[in-house]
Design an enzyme around this catalytic site. Structure first.
Site, PDB file in Angstrom:
ATOM      1  CG  ASP A  41      -2.110   0.901   1.069  1.00  0.00           C
ATOM      2  OD1 ASP A  41      -2.356   1.396  -0.048  1.00  0.00           O
ATOM      3  OD2 ASP A  41      -2.806   1.138   2.086  1.00  0.00           O
ATOM      4  CG  ASN A  43       2.087   1.470  -5.171  1.00  0.00           C
ATOM      5  OD1 ASN A  43       2.941   1.242  -4.331  1.00  0.00           O
ATOM      6  ND2 ASN A  43       1.609   0.552  -5.991  1.00  0.00           N
ATOM      7  CG  ASN A  89      -7.870  -1.885  -5.173  1.00  0.00           C
ATOM      8  OD1 ASN A  89      -6.970  -2.699  -4.953  1.00  0.00           O
ATOM      9  ND2 ASN A  89      -8.122  -0.895  -4.308  1.00  0.00           N
ATOM     10  CD1 TRP A  90     -13.089  -5.072  -9.084  1.00  0.00           C
ATOM     11  CD2 TRP A  90     -12.336  -4.354 -11.073  1.00  0.00           C
ATOM     12  NE1 TRP A  90     -12.447  -6.124  -9.704  1.00  0.00           N
ATOM     13  CE2 TRP A  90     -11.981  -5.706 -10.922  1.00  0.00           C
ATOM     14  CE3 TRP A  90     -11.951  -3.682 -12.244  1.00  0.00           C
ATOM     15  CZ2 TRP A  90     -11.282  -6.424 -11.900  1.00  0.00           C
ATOM     16  CZ3 TRP A  90     -11.248  -4.395 -13.218  1.00  0.00           C
ATOM     17  CH2 TRP A  90     -10.918  -5.741 -13.039  1.00  0.00           C
TER      18      TRP A  90
END
Ligand code: IPE
Ligand code: IPE
Ligand code: MG
Length: 267
Positions: A41, A43, A89-90
């Site tokens: 996690d 980024n 995350n979609w």
């Protein structure tokens, strides 16, 4: 300028020159966790902090993953799992999702020679059938190409959610019962575990989450029952071999009781 190729081919060269503040000599090579898992996690925040777009953060995150894969191979870890994309995350902007799917496919093509050289077997956790065709095709190719490898297992969690995984397991068990392959009395913990994406893999002993968030975000809810957690504020692209060693040192200092008493304190 002369190009010096960095030699990362052995444990000694890969882990040469540890930072002075790291107690590297305290590392017990006989007690390396069999299964290490990373929630990669931060980024986006890494990129934003540098005035870059989030995509640059994801690219830098891939470089970090490559280092951690090699580190785990050199340490003799049996399984390295990594959370790359969750079922939630979609919800992100389409552009970011598309970029991630493209990067997954591209990286996988680029890194396949490394995985082959290192005898790494790739498995996927999650429903990869729902990914865009090119990403899915590349993943399936890599699965087949590395299926016979006998070294470390790299379990990539892509389109993974623990609730979806457990729901799927319940459905698969119900189908077995309906088809007469199983009776409900035979549904025990082993039967449930056998229907998870992680079937056949040991549970993670150490789960590392970068970027300081104190949550699981729908990751390995079943498998994490007795995992040790290591949280670092470092953003994933800055996570490296030395911080991995720091995490393992922390793990080696933990008292894992599994509901019993401390070692040496049994009556
Ligand atoms: C992790 O980094 C990568 C994925 C979830 C795909 P993030 O993209 O979540 O980065 P932050 O949390 O926004 O910084
Ligand atoms: C968890 O990170 C998922 C991955 C690292 C792939 P998120 O960034 O999606 O988690 P939340 O939204 O902060 O819980
Ligand atoms: Mg995040």
């Amino acid at each position: 300028m002369e190009q010096v190729d960095y030699d990362d081919s052995t444990f000694e060269t890969f882990f040469s020159n540890p930072p002075a503040e790291l107690a590297f000599d305290q590392l017990d090579l006989n007690r390396i966790p069999r299964h290490i898992s990373c929630i990669m996690d931060g980024n986006g925040r890494w990129a934003t902090a540098r005035g870059l777009n989030r995509g640059e953060g994801h690219k830098a995150g891939i470089v970090a993953l490559r280092e951690i894969i090699t580190a785990c191979v050199r340490l003799g870890v049996d399984v390295l799992s990594a959370y790359a994309f969750s079922t939630e995350n979609w919800k992100r902007p389409k552009q970011e999702v598309n970029l991630l799917m493209h990067l997954f496919a591209q990286t996988f093509v680029d890194e396949l020679p490394l995985l082959k050289r290192e005898n790494v077997r790739v498995v996927f956790l999650g429903d990869i059938s729902a990914l865009p065709k090119r990403t899915r095709d590349v993943f399936e190719f890599g699965l087949n190409e590395t299926a016979h490898h006998t070294g470390m297992v790299l379990a990539l969690a892509v389109n993974y959610g623990a609730r979806a995984e457990l729901t799927r397991a319940a459905r698969l068990l119900a189908e077995d019962v309906a088809a007469g392959r199983l009776t409900s009395e035979h549904i025990d913990e082993q039967a449930v575990a056998g229907k998870l994406y992680t079937a056949g893999l040991p549970d993670p002993e150490l789960i590392i989450r970068t970027s300081g968030e104190l949550r699981l975000s729908n990751y390995l809810l079943w498998q994490a029952a007795y995992s040790e957690f290591y949280i670092t504020s470092t953003y994933w692209p800055d996570f490296n071999r030395w911080e991995l060693i720091d995490a393992i040192l922390a793990f080696q200092g933990r008292d894992r009781r599994f509901g019993g008493l401390s070692k040496g304190r049994e009556a």
